[in-house]
Design an enzyme around this catalytic site. Structure first.
Site, PDB file in Angstrom:
ATOM      1  N   MET A  40       0.844  -1.197   0.000  1.00 53.66           N
ATOM      2  CA  MET A  40       0.000   0.000   0.000  1.00 53.66           C
ATOM      3  C   MET A  40       0.884   1.254   0.000  1.00 53.66           C
ATOM      4  O   MET A  40       0.416   2.350   0.320  1.00 53.66           O
ATOM      5  CB  MET A  40      -0.937  -0.003   1.207  1.00 53.66           C
ATOM      6  CG  MET A  40      -1.899  -1.194   1.183  1.00 53.66           C
ATOM      7  SD  MET A  40      -3.409  -0.929   2.116  1.00 53.66           S
ATOM      8  CE  MET A  40      -2.764  -0.655   3.745  1.00 53.66           C
ATOM      9  N   LEU A  43       6.695   3.052   1.664  1.00 55.53           N
ATOM     10  CA  LEU A  43       7.612   1.912   1.735  1.00 55.53           C
ATOM     11  C   LEU A  43       8.674   2.101   2.817  1.00 55.53           C
ATOM     12  O   LEU A  43       9.240   3.173   2.966  1.00 55.53           O
ATOM     13  CB  LEU A  43       8.276   1.705   0.370  1.00 55.53           C
ATOM     14  CG  LEU A  43       7.285   1.471  -0.780  1.00 55.53           C
ATOM     15  CD1 LEU A  43       8.034   1.359  -2.111  1.00 55.53           C
ATOM     16  CD2 LEU A  43       6.440   0.226  -0.536  1.00 55.53           C
ATOM     17  N   HIS A  44       8.912   1.040   3.565  1.00 57.17           N
ATOM     18  CA  HIS A  44       9.928   1.048   4.616  1.00 57.17           C
ATOM     19  C   HIS A  44      10.776  -0.215   4.478  1.00 57.17           C
ATOM     20  O   HIS A  44      10.595  -1.009   3.532  1.00 57.17           O
ATOM     21  CB  HIS A  44       9.284   1.158   6.000  1.00 57.17           C
ATOM     22  CG  HIS A  44       8.206   0.144   6.259  1.00 57.17           C
ATOM     23  ND1 HIS A  44       8.437  -1.219   6.273  1.00 57.17           N
ATOM     24  CD2 HIS A  44       6.872   0.287   6.497  1.00 57.17           C
ATOM     25  CE1 HIS A  44       7.320  -1.861   6.522  1.00 57.17           C
ATOM     26  NE2 HIS A  44       6.340  -0.971   6.646  1.00 57.17           N
ATOM     27  N   ALA A  45      11.667  -0.421   5.450  1.00 55.06           N
ATOM     28  CA  ALA A  45      12.617  -1.543   5.335  1.00 55.06           C
ATOM     29  C   ALA A  45      11.917  -2.899   5.303  1.00 55.06           C
ATOM     30  O   ALA A  45      12.483  -3.873   4.797  1.00 55.06           O
ATOM     31  CB  ALA A  45      13.627  -1.487   6.472  1.00 55.06           C
ATOM     32  N   HIS A  47       8.999  -3.592   3.634  1.00 52.61           N
ATOM     33  CA  HIS A  47       8.681  -3.797   2.215  1.00 52.61           C
ATOM     34  C   HIS A  47       9.961  -4.095   1.425  1.00 52.61           C
ATOM     35  O   HIS A  47       9.969  -4.940   0.526  1.00 52.61           O
ATOM     36  CB  HIS A  47       8.060  -2.530   1.619  1.00 52.61           C
ATOM     37  CG  HIS A  47       6.803  -2.065   2.289  1.00 52.61           C
ATOM     38  ND1 HIS A  47       6.741  -0.915   3.046  1.00 52.61           N
ATOM     39  CD2 HIS A  47       5.549  -2.590   2.305  1.00 52.61           C
ATOM     40  CE1 HIS A  47       5.505  -0.741   3.490  1.00 52.61           C
ATOM     41  NE2 HIS A  47       4.764  -1.740   3.072  1.00 52.61           N
ATOM     42  N   ASP A 161       1.917  -9.389   8.883  1.00 51.60           N
ATOM     43  CA  ASP A 161       0.458  -9.546   8.779  1.00 51.60           C
ATOM     44  C   ASP A 161       0.181 -11.038   8.647  1.00 51.60           C
ATOM     45  O   ASP A 161      -0.156 -11.536   7.573  1.00 51.60           O
ATOM     46  CB  ASP A 161      -0.047  -8.759   7.574  1.00 51.60           C
ATOM     47  CG  ASP A 161       0.286  -7.281   7.690  1.00 51.60           C
ATOM     48  OD1 ASP A 161      -0.405  -6.594   8.440  1.00 51.60           O
ATOM     49  OD2 ASP A 161       1.266  -6.828   7.071  1.00 51.60           O
ATOM     50  N   GLN A 164      -3.185 -12.421   7.429  1.00 56.98           N
ATOM     51  CA  GLN A 164      -3.298 -12.133   5.993  1.00 56.98           C
ATOM     52  C   GLN A 164      -2.511 -13.163   5.182  1.00 56.98           C
ATOM     53  O   GLN A 164      -3.008 -13.705   4.194  1.00 56.98           O
ATOM     54  CB  GLN A 164      -2.763 -10.716   5.744  1.00 56.98           C
ATOM     55  CG  GLN A 164      -2.551 -10.360   4.293  1.00 56.98           C
ATOM     56  CD  GLN A 164      -2.127  -8.912   4.133  1.00 56.98           C
ATOM     57  OE1 GLN A 164      -2.921  -8.013   4.338  1.00 56.98           O
ATOM     58  NE2 GLN A 164      -0.876  -8.675   3.772  1.00 56.98           N
ATOM     59  N   ARG A 198       2.131   2.589   9.626  1.00 55.36           N
ATOM     60  CA  ARG A 198       1.311   3.316  10.608  1.00 55.36           C
ATOM     61  C   ARG A 198       2.136   3.843  11.778  1.00 55.36           C
ATOM     62  O   ARG A 198       1.617   4.612  12.585  1.00 55.36           O
ATOM     63  CB  ARG A 198       0.176   2.424  11.117  1.00 55.36           C
ATOM     64  CG  ARG A 198      -0.888   2.159  10.059  1.00 55.36           C
ATOM     65  CD  ARG A 198      -2.117   1.472  10.625  1.00 55.36           C
ATOM     66  NE  ARG A 198      -3.217   1.501   9.673  1.00 55.36           N
ATOM     67  CZ  ARG A 198      -3.561   0.483   8.866  1.00 55.36           C
ATOM     68  NH1 ARG A 198      -2.875  -0.631   8.881  1.00 55.36           N
ATOM     69  NH2 ARG A 198      -4.587   0.598   8.047  1.00 55.36           N
TER      70      ARG A 198
HETATM   71  P1  AMP Z   1       1.344  -2.937   3.484  1.00 55.42           P
HETATM   72  O1  AMP Z   1       1.922  -1.879   2.584  1.00 55.42           O
HETATM   73  O2  AMP Z   1       1.295  -2.559   4.919  1.00 55.42           O
HETATM   74  O3  AMP Z   1       0.054  -3.509   2.946  1.00 55.42           O
HETATM   75  O4  AMP Z   1       2.380  -4.141   3.437  1.00 55.42           O
HETATM   76  C1  AMP Z   1       2.772  -4.713   2.211  1.00 55.42           C
HETATM   77  C2  AMP Z   1       3.502  -5.987   2.506  1.00 55.42           C
HETATM   78  O5  AMP Z   1       4.642  -5.705   3.309  1.00 55.42           O
HETATM   79  C3  AMP Z   1       2.658  -6.991   3.290  1.00 55.42           C
HETATM   80  O6  AMP Z   1       2.907  -8.303   2.779  1.00 55.42           O
HETATM   81  C4  AMP Z   1       3.162  -6.835   4.693  1.00 55.42           C
HETATM   82  O7  AMP Z   1       2.999  -8.001   5.487  1.00 55.42           O
HETATM   83  C5  AMP Z   1       4.633  -6.560   4.448  1.00 55.42           C
HETATM   84  N1  AMP Z   1       5.221  -5.892   5.604  1.00 55.42           N
HETATM   85  C6  AMP Z   1       4.755  -4.793   6.245  1.00 55.42           C
HETATM   86  N2  AMP Z   1       5.534  -4.509   7.312  1.00 55.42           N
HETATM   87  C7  AMP Z   1       6.507  -5.447   7.333  1.00 55.42           C
HETATM   88  C8  AMP Z   1       7.613  -5.720   8.203  1.00 55.42           C
HETATM   89  N3  AMP Z   1       7.877  -4.955   9.262  1.00 55.42           N
HETATM   90  N4  AMP Z   1       8.407  -6.791   7.940  1.00 55.42           N
HETATM   91  C9  AMP Z   1       8.141  -7.588   6.861  1.00 55.42           C
HETATM   92  N5  AMP Z   1       7.114  -7.382   6.014  1.00 55.42           N
HETATM   93  C10 AMP Z   1       6.309  -6.336   6.248  1.00 55.42           C
END
Ligand code: AMP
Length: 302
Positions: A40, A43-45, A47, A161, A164, A198
């Site tokens: 979504m 982007l962070h470490a 992703h 997640d 999910q 978040r």
């Molecule tokens: P999101 O943008 O929050 O929907 O996350 C996209 C993907 O990145 C999902 O598969 C999340 O589970 C994964 N993700 C989010 N945060 C992390 C994290 N801290 N470590 C590993 N994967 C993550």
């Protein structure tokens, strides 16, 4: 329509689903594989770790989608407020060697009159689903659409997640998608806080409080040998030190999110509110005598 140009080694972004489909079909036609990392944005470490794992695959083009999916947000949730730093995100994709960026608009994915969705089954109403009705139908529907558009050979999702991830694996199996789903361990800050888009909502004080989630999970997992009750009691005791953190649930389940075994691999999951920010986290736990099995030794691999 002619197939959009695609040169290796540079980031190409597409908004219309048909263009992405054409490119991935052409890539498959010349024997390349496609790995999808759905996000979504913001982007962070975490992703970036998914992208890094996808980049390791030989002969594979990595596609990343950025789409804040309205269907998975409930009434009163943070759909409007959700961070959307698109320019920064595109820089990250370039830096990380992503070659295909899919940036659909909501109207591209949900044309007027679209009413058919994917029903997750009973697990969709538990844990996160109990607090966020309809959330997993929204997630599975958008993931099914992304899979149908991109036709990825591999798709990467974070264990962050966990529910999910379990539901997406189940959807792939139950609905015969031809995609291999790969789960990636959670990336954390040095103090244990799971990275999340978040986290930017947290004030410095709330950021301090938020550490208790991972601290409680880690403490609980540490006493796995003593059984489920000890795990939960230890986690609860840790949480009690931060009364400002309101726990929605703290549960020990099996790795498929069914009932936890007495002995063997399990998952400890938490959701809590810190101020108005809702955070989730989870860790693997080995219960009972299984702790002594060689495959659960600390250096037994990934
Ligand atoms: P999101 O943008 O929050 O929907 O996350 C996209 C993907 O990145 C999902 O598969 C999340 O589970 C994964 N993700 C989010 N945060 C992390 C994290 N801290 N470590 C590993 N994967 C993550």
């Amino acid at each position: 329509m002619t197939t959009p140009k695609f040169a290796r080694g540079t980031l190409h972004t597409f908004q219309p689903p048909e263009q992405v489909s054409q490119v991935t079909r052409a890539l498959h036609g010349v024997g390349r594989k496609v790995a999808l990392v759905p996000t979504m944005g913001a982007l962070h470490a975490g992703h970036r770790e998914l992208i890094r794992r996808a980049k390791r695959l030989p002969n594979t083009v990595v596609a990343t989608s950025i789409f804040v999916n309205p269907l998975q947000f409930g009434e009163g949730e943070d759909f409007e407020a959700y961070p959307r730093p698109l320019d920064k995100d595109l820089e990250v994709l370039k830096e990380d060697g992503v070659e295909l960026g899919f940036l659909p608009k909501a109207s591209d994915l949900y044309p007027e009159g679209a009413t058919v969705t994917v029903h997750p089954g009973a697990l969709g109403d538990e844990l996160e689903g109990a607090v966020r009705p309809g959330h997993f139908a929204g997630v599975l529907t958008v993931v099914a659409k992304l899979f149908n558009i991109v036709r990825p050979d591999y798709a990467f999702f974070g264990e962050k997640d966990y529910q999910q991830l379990v539901l997406i694996k189940k959807m792939v199996r139950d609905l015969n998608f031809d995609t291999r789903v790969i789960g990636v361990p959670t990336v954390r800050e040095r103090d244990g806080l799971a990275l999340s888009s978040r986290n930017v909502y947290l004030t410095p004080e709330q950021r301090e409080d938020a550490i208790v989630l991972s601290a409680a999970l880690t403490a609980g997992a540490f006493v796995g040998r003593d059984g489920a009750e000890a795990v939960l009691a230890t986690a609860r005791q840790t949480l009690a030190a931060r009364p400002a953190v309101e726990v929605d649930y703290l549960e020990l389940r099996g790795t498929d999110l069914g009932p936890a075994p007495v002995d063997g691999e399990a998952r400890l999951l938490i959701a809590a509110r810190v101020g108005s920010t809702r955070l989730i986290d989870n860790v693997p736990v080995v219960l009972g005598a299984a702790v002594d099995h060689p495959e659960h030794a600390p250096d037994a691999g990934e």
